[in-house]
Design a protein around this motif. Structure first.
Motif, PDB file in Angstrom:
ATOM      1  N   ASP A  63       0.827  -1.208   0.000  1.00 14.36           N
ATOM      2  CA  ASP A  63       0.000   0.000   0.000  1.00 14.36           C
ATOM      3  C   ASP A  63       0.860   1.256   0.000  1.00 14.36           C
ATOM      4  N   GLY A  64       2.113   1.116  -0.441  1.00 12.31           N
ATOM      5  CA  GLY A  64       3.025   2.250  -0.496  1.00 12.31           C
ATOM      6  C   GLY A  64       3.976   2.331   0.679  1.00 12.31           C
ATOM      7  N   LEU A  65       3.712   1.564   1.731  1.00 19.57           N
ATOM      8  CA  LEU A  65       4.555   1.647   2.921  1.00 19.57           C
ATOM      9  C   LEU A  65       5.990   1.216   2.647  1.00 19.57           C
ATOM     10  N   ASN A  66       6.184   0.130   1.927  1.00 24.80           N
ATOM     11  CA  ASN A  66       7.538  -0.374   1.703  1.00 24.80           C
ATOM     12  C   ASN A  66       8.425   0.648   1.006  1.00 24.80           C
ATOM     13  N   GLU A  67       7.861   1.372   0.058  1.00 24.82           N
ATOM     14  CA  GLU A  67       8.642   2.388  -0.651  1.00 24.82           C
ATOM     15  C   GLU A  67       9.063   3.505   0.291  1.00 24.82           C
ATOM     16  N   HIS A  68       8.184   3.883   1.209  1.00 24.76           N
ATOM     17  CA  HIS A  68       8.537   4.898   2.202  1.00 24.76           C
ATOM     18  C   HIS A  68       9.621   4.396   3.148  1.00 24.76           C
ATOM     19  N   VAL A  69       9.504   3.144   3.563  1.00 29.46           N
ATOM     20  CA  VAL A  69      10.479   2.598   4.502  1.00 29.46           C
ATOM     21  C   VAL A  69      11.830   2.401   3.820  1.00 29.46           C
ATOM     22  N   ASP A  70      11.835   2.184   2.507  1.00 25.14           N
ATOM     23  CA  ASP A  70      13.101   2.160   1.770  1.00 25.14           C
ATOM     24  C   ASP A  70      13.854   3.473   1.976  1.00 25.14           C
ATOM     25  N   LEU A  71      13.133   4.585   1.929  1.00 26.65           N
ATOM     26  CA  LEU A  71      13.755   5.901   2.117  1.00 26.65           C
ATOM     27  C   LEU A  71      14.280   6.052   3.540  1.00 26.65           C
ATOM     28  N   LEU A  72      13.508   5.566   4.521  1.00 23.62           N
ATOM     29  CA  LEU A  72      13.955   5.652   5.911  1.00 23.62           C
ATOM     30  C   LEU A  72      15.213   4.809   6.120  1.00 23.62           C
ATOM     31  N   GLU A  73      15.259   3.664   5.491  1.00 21.18           N
ATOM     32  CA  GLU A  73      16.406   2.772   5.650  1.00 21.18           C
ATOM     33  C   GLU A  73      17.680   3.415   5.108  1.00 21.18           C
ATOM     34  N   GLN A  74      17.552   4.205   4.052  1.00 14.55           N
ATOM     35  CA  GLN A  74      18.708   4.851   3.440  1.00 14.55           C
ATOM     36  C   GLN A  74      19.114   6.137   4.159  1.00 14.55           C
ATOM     37  N   ALA A  75      18.214   6.691   4.979  1.00 17.47           N
ATOM     38  CA  ALA A  75      18.470   7.984   5.619  1.00 17.47           C
ATOM     39  C   ALA A  75      19.419   7.836   6.803  1.00 17.47           C
ATOM     40  N   ASP A  76      20.066   8.948   7.157  1.00 17.38           N
ATOM     41  CA  ASP A  76      20.926   9.001   8.344  1.00 17.38           C
ATOM     42  C   ASP A  76      20.123   9.395   9.580  1.00 17.38           C
ATOM     43  N   GLY A  77      19.058  10.161   9.364  1.00 15.06           N
ATOM     44  CA  GLY A  77      18.223  10.615  10.466  1.00 15.06           C
ATOM     45  C   GLY A  77      16.759  10.531  10.108  1.00 15.06           C
ATOM     46  N   ILE A  78      15.925  10.363  11.132  1.00 17.70           N
ATOM     47  CA  ILE A  78      14.475  10.263  10.941  1.00 17.70           C
ATOM     48  C   ILE A  78      13.788  11.220  11.900  1.00 17.70           C
ATOM     49  N   LEU A  79      12.893  12.021  11.361  1.00 17.71           N
ATOM     50  CA  LEU A  79      12.110  12.988  12.131  1.00 17.71           C
ATOM     51  C   LEU A  79      10.644  12.645  11.950  1.00 17.71           C
ATOM     52  N   VAL A  80       9.933  12.452  13.053  1.00 21.40           N
ATOM     53  CA  VAL A  80       8.527  12.036  12.980  1.00 21.40           C
ATOM     54  C   VAL A  80       7.648  13.099  13.636  1.00 21.40           C
ATOM     55  N   GLY A  81       6.628  13.533  12.925  1.00 22.47           N
ATOM     56  CA  GLY A  81       5.701  14.533  13.456  1.00 22.47           C
ATOM     57  C   GLY A  81       4.284  14.003  13.503  1.00 22.47           C
ATOM     58  N   THR A  82       3.586  14.309  14.609  1.00 21.06           N
ATOM     59  CA  THR A  82       2.205  13.853  14.752  1.00 21.06           C
ATOM     60  C   THR A  82       1.311  14.971  15.264  1.00 21.06           C
ATOM     61  N   PRO A  83       0.067  15.017  14.794  1.00 20.52           N
ATOM     62  CA  PRO A  83      -0.935  15.820  15.493  1.00 20.52           C
ATOM     63  C   PRO A  83      -1.424  15.023  16.689  1.00 20.52           C
ATOM     64  N   VAL A  84      -2.080  15.681  17.612  1.00 13.96           N
ATOM     65  CA  VAL A  84      -2.591  14.993  18.802  1.00 13.96           C
ATOM     66  C   VAL A  84      -4.107  15.155  18.847  1.00 13.96           C
ATOM     67  N   TYR A  85      -4.809  14.028  18.835  1.00 12.63           N
ATOM     68  CA  TYR A  85      -6.271  14.043  18.913  1.00 12.63           C
ATOM     69  C   TYR A  85      -6.755  13.535  20.273  1.00 12.63           C
ATOM     70  N   TYR A  86      -6.268  12.371  20.663  1.00 10.80           N
ATOM     71  CA  TYR A  86      -6.682  11.771  21.936  1.00 10.80           C
ATOM     72  C   TYR A  86      -5.452  11.406  22.768  1.00 10.80           C
ATOM     73  N   ALA A  87      -4.622  12.423  23.030  1.00  7.96           N
ATOM     74  CA  ALA A  87      -3.465  12.299  23.922  1.00  7.96           C
ATOM     75  C   ALA A  87      -2.463  11.247  23.463  1.00  7.96           C
ATOM     76  N   GLY A  88      -2.341  11.060  22.167  1.00 10.53           N
ATOM     77  CA  GLY A  88      -1.352  10.141  21.622  1.00 10.53           C
ATOM     78  C   GLY A  88      -1.142  10.450  20.152  1.00 10.53           C
ATOM     79  N   MET A  89      -0.251   9.699  19.518  1.00  9.52           N
ATOM     80  CA  MET A  89      -0.071   9.912  18.081  1.00  9.52           C
ATOM     81  C   MET A  89      -1.340   9.505  17.344  1.00  9.52           C
ATOM     82  N   ASN A  90      -1.528  10.037  16.148  1.00  9.66           N
ATOM     83  CA  ASN A  90      -2.750   9.724  15.406  1.00  9.66           C
ATOM     84  C   ASN A  90      -2.681   8.319  14.801  1.00  9.66           C
ATOM     85  N   GLY A  91      -3.843   7.786  14.439  1.00  7.33           N
ATOM     86  CA  GLY A  91      -3.964   6.386  14.064  1.00  7.33           C
ATOM     87  C   GLY A  91      -3.173   5.987  12.838  1.00  7.33           C
TER      88      GLY A  91
END
Length: 205
Positions: A63-91
């Motif tokens: 569903d496109g996830l593997n292609e995204h994770v290919d990019l993460l695997e090649q990266a030196d750093g990973i930055l993750v951003g989330t909005p907050v709806y119910y006191a946690g990361m979104n679904g």
């Protein structure tokens, strides 16, 4: 060096994206290449615990996830951003990270990582803890700022009024750039600690 940012918000130009942009701007000033992966708003399955990735190293669902994770695997750093709806990361982000790290978490070892949360009022701390757990179980190097990595705003554009939140993101970017360079220097001079095979133990027999 390259840092991949994951935007978990379904709003590509919302407050989460703004927070990420402040961090990425500082990285780019230090000559570090950046890339944004838009995860929010995508139809991403949750992990079904089928175990297929143990055989191939890739999630069986295309569903496109593997292609995204290919990019993460090649990266030196990973930055993750989330909005907050119910006191946690979104679904959607949770589904993405579950599958990304379950299938290829071992490939994330010693990458530099940071998480940011955009909140209306509260819940940012638990959202950050949700994300940081993926980093720490994977032996990643987690970056901090001068306060917890949270910026406030409800409607798109409101986070631009949070002056302290903006400073937090800028300093996070500077610290992330510094840690990436320190990791690179340390790797050249001292190498990496030897990786050990995981010892798994269940307490119910």
């Amino acid at each position: 060096m390259i840092v991949c940012a994951i935007n978990g918000s379904p709003k590509p130009e919302g407050n989460t994206a703004y927070a990420l942009s402040l961090v990425l701007e500082e990285l780019e000033k230090e000559g570090i290449e950046t890339q944004v992966i838009q995860v929010g708003g995508k139809a991403i399955y949750g992990c079904t615990a089928c175990g297929g990735c143990a055989q191939t190293g890739r999630c069986i669902y295309e569903d496109g996830l593997n292609e995204h994770v290919d990019l993460l695997e090649q990266a030196d750093g990973i930055l993750v951003g989330t909005p907050v709806y119910y006191a946690g990361m979104n679904g959607t982000l949770k589904c993405f990270l579950d599958r990304a790290f379950y299938s290829r978490g071992r490939k994330m070892r010693h990458k530099v990582a940071a998480a940011v949360a955009a909140v209306r009022r509260t819940g940012g701390m638990t959202a950050l803890e949700d994300i940081n757990r993926f980093f720490t179980i994977s032996e990643m190097l987690v970056v901090s700022s001068n306060y917890w990595n949270v910026i406030h705003g409800s409607k798109p554009g409101e986070a631009q009024q949070d002056l302290e939140g903006q400073q937090i993101m800028r300093l996070l970017g500077k610290n992330m750039a510094w840690m990436l360079k320190m990791r690179d220097m340390a790797g050249q001079q001292a190498g990496e600690p030897e990786k050990e095979k995981k010892i798994g133990m269940n307490f119910i027999r």
